[in-house]
Design an enzyme around this catalytic site. Structure first.
Site, PDB file in Angstrom:
ATOM      1  N   ASP A   1       0.800  -1.072   0.106  1.00 52.30           N
ATOM      2  CA  ASP A   1       0.094  -0.030  -0.059  1.00 52.30           C
ATOM      3  C   ASP A   1       0.950   1.223   0.021  1.00 52.30           C
ATOM      4  OD1 ASP A   1      -2.125   1.610   2.447  1.00 52.30           O
ATOM      5  OD2 ASP A   1      -1.909   1.924   0.338  1.00 52.30           O
TER       6      ASP A   1
ATOM      7  N   SER B   1      -1.483  16.382 -11.407  1.00 53.67           N
ATOM      8  CA  SER B   1      -1.585  16.146 -12.908  1.00 53.67           C
ATOM      9  C   SER B   1      -2.142  17.555 -13.373  1.00 53.67           C
ATOM     10  CB  SER B   1      -2.716  15.114 -13.080  1.00 53.67           C
ATOM     11  OG  SER B   1      -3.120  14.917 -14.309  1.00 53.67           O
TER      12      SER B   1
END
Ligand SMILES: Cc1ccc(-c2noc([C@H]3C[C@@H](O)CN3)n2)cc1F
Length: 356
Positions: A34, A198
């Site tokens: 994770d 992004s």
């Protein structure tokens, strides 16, 4: 040195498990790697029998290298509200053939029902940054942080696949695992996550309608879906016949037989992750095109957006992208990550993204 571990997808690619050997002699458990948390914890013999349901357990009494860290404890809560807690041992931990001789191994005493019900999952190995490790009274390093000094390069890579085994590699970049170039973008680890920006997205194709808007999010292998801002999610499902928000399901759904459009997210090598400027919004194509001119795009195939049936009839399916409302940032979970080859570069605090 270098290492490689096979990442096995569980049903519907809900999570990806890797074999990890703990103790001497080695006790092998299947752990959920994770990148959105920083505790290595395992089901253990300290737990009540009622909380264990088929999982393999770590028995520190059977490990001649285990040393109890007296007075240490841990307790963690995950994004879905699930929790676990327990004691701490120092022991040897081998992942993909790479051994860390004194790793903090968090042996569970209690886990919430979601973990008990997840029968294939024997615990988590968190590979975010040690600054968010939950061990008290003193935080401990992650397995990757402890392994870094023995690695050829200070990196690990994620090559997850849809319904097929993939790999996590450590200390090297397998140039046969991706196509074209890797685009690297800055990471802000100040909150302990692999946080990046992004610069935008496109629905269906990148030749018509690029949308310049900053998506501030984490690369999180432990989250199943892709969690994005409402603006992006709304724009996406407006292009899916029969797609939309289902109040009864508490999320966006699509017809299971729909041909869903691809969703593209941009990666630019120039974007810093220091919060970044506001999004450009739609309708200013000229500016959008300029803002995304030096970006590359990762394509998430439409089929990843038809996630899994909401019930046994198999007519309605949960969508692979959902809103990030309330989290405070977006989450690039497995639906996005399995579309790419991703470099987690701790040495240079950057993420690398490539098509594959
Ligand atoms: C039963 C169960 C529940 C949650 C998780 C879980 N693992 O990683 C994450 C995400 C969310 C964020 O907390 C950090 N990464 N969630 C795993 C489980 F097996």
């Amino acid at each position: 040195g270098t290492g490689t571990a096979e990442a096995s997808p569980q049903k519907h690619d809900v999570e990806y498990l890797i074999p990890v050997s703990i103790g001497s002699p080695g006790q092998t458990l299947s752990l959920d790697l994770d990148t959105g948390s920083s505790d290595l914890w395992v089901f253990s013999t300290l737990m009540g029998k009622d909380e264990v349901n088929g999982q393999a357990v770590y028995n520190p009494e059977e490990s001649r290298s285990a040393k109890k860290m007296e007075g240490y404890s841990w307790k963690i809560q995950y994004g879905d509200g699930s929790t676990s807690s327990g004691d701490v041992y120092q022991d040897t931990v081998t992942v993909g053939g790479l051994t860390v001789s004194s790793q903090a191994v968090e042996a569970a005493r209690n886990v919430s029902d979601e973990f008990t019900a997840d029968t294939a999952n024997d615990g988590l190995i968190g590979l975010a940054f040690g600054s968010i490790n939950t061990i008290l009274p003193k935080q401990q390093h992650t397995w990757f942080e402890n392994a870094m000094s023995q690695l050829d390069q200070p990196v690990f890579t994620a090559d997850l696949k849809a319904s097929s085994p993939g790999h996590y590699n450590f200390g090297y970049i397998d140039s046969s695992a991706y196509k074209g170039n890797i685009t690297y973008t800055a990471v802000d680890s100040s909150d302990g996550f692999w946080m990046w920006d992004s610069p935008g997205y496109a629905v269906g194709s990148t030749s018509s309608g690029l949308n310049a808007t900053v998506i501030h999010g984490i690369a999180d292998t432990g989250t199943t879906l892709l969690l994005l801002p409402e603006e992006v999610v709304g724009a996406y499902y407006s292009q899916v016949d029969g797609g939309g928000y289902s109040p009864s399901q508490g999320g966006y759904t699509v017809p299971c037989d729909v041909k869903a459009p691809s969703l593209y997210f941009a990666v630019s090598s120039s974007s810093s992750s220091g919060g970044g400027g506001g999004g450009g919004g739609g309708g200013r194509e000229g500016e959008d095109d300029a803002a995304l001119a030096d970006a590359t795009f990762i394509k998430i195939p439409g089929k990843y957006m038809v996630y899994s049936p909401v019930d046994k009839t198999g007519k309605e399916c949960f969508g692979g992208v959902q809103e990030d409302t309330g989290i405070g940032f977006s989450i690039f979970g497995d639906v996005a990550l399995k579309a790419a080859f991703v470099v987690f570069d701790a040495g240079n605090l950057r993420l690398g993204w490539a098509e594959k």
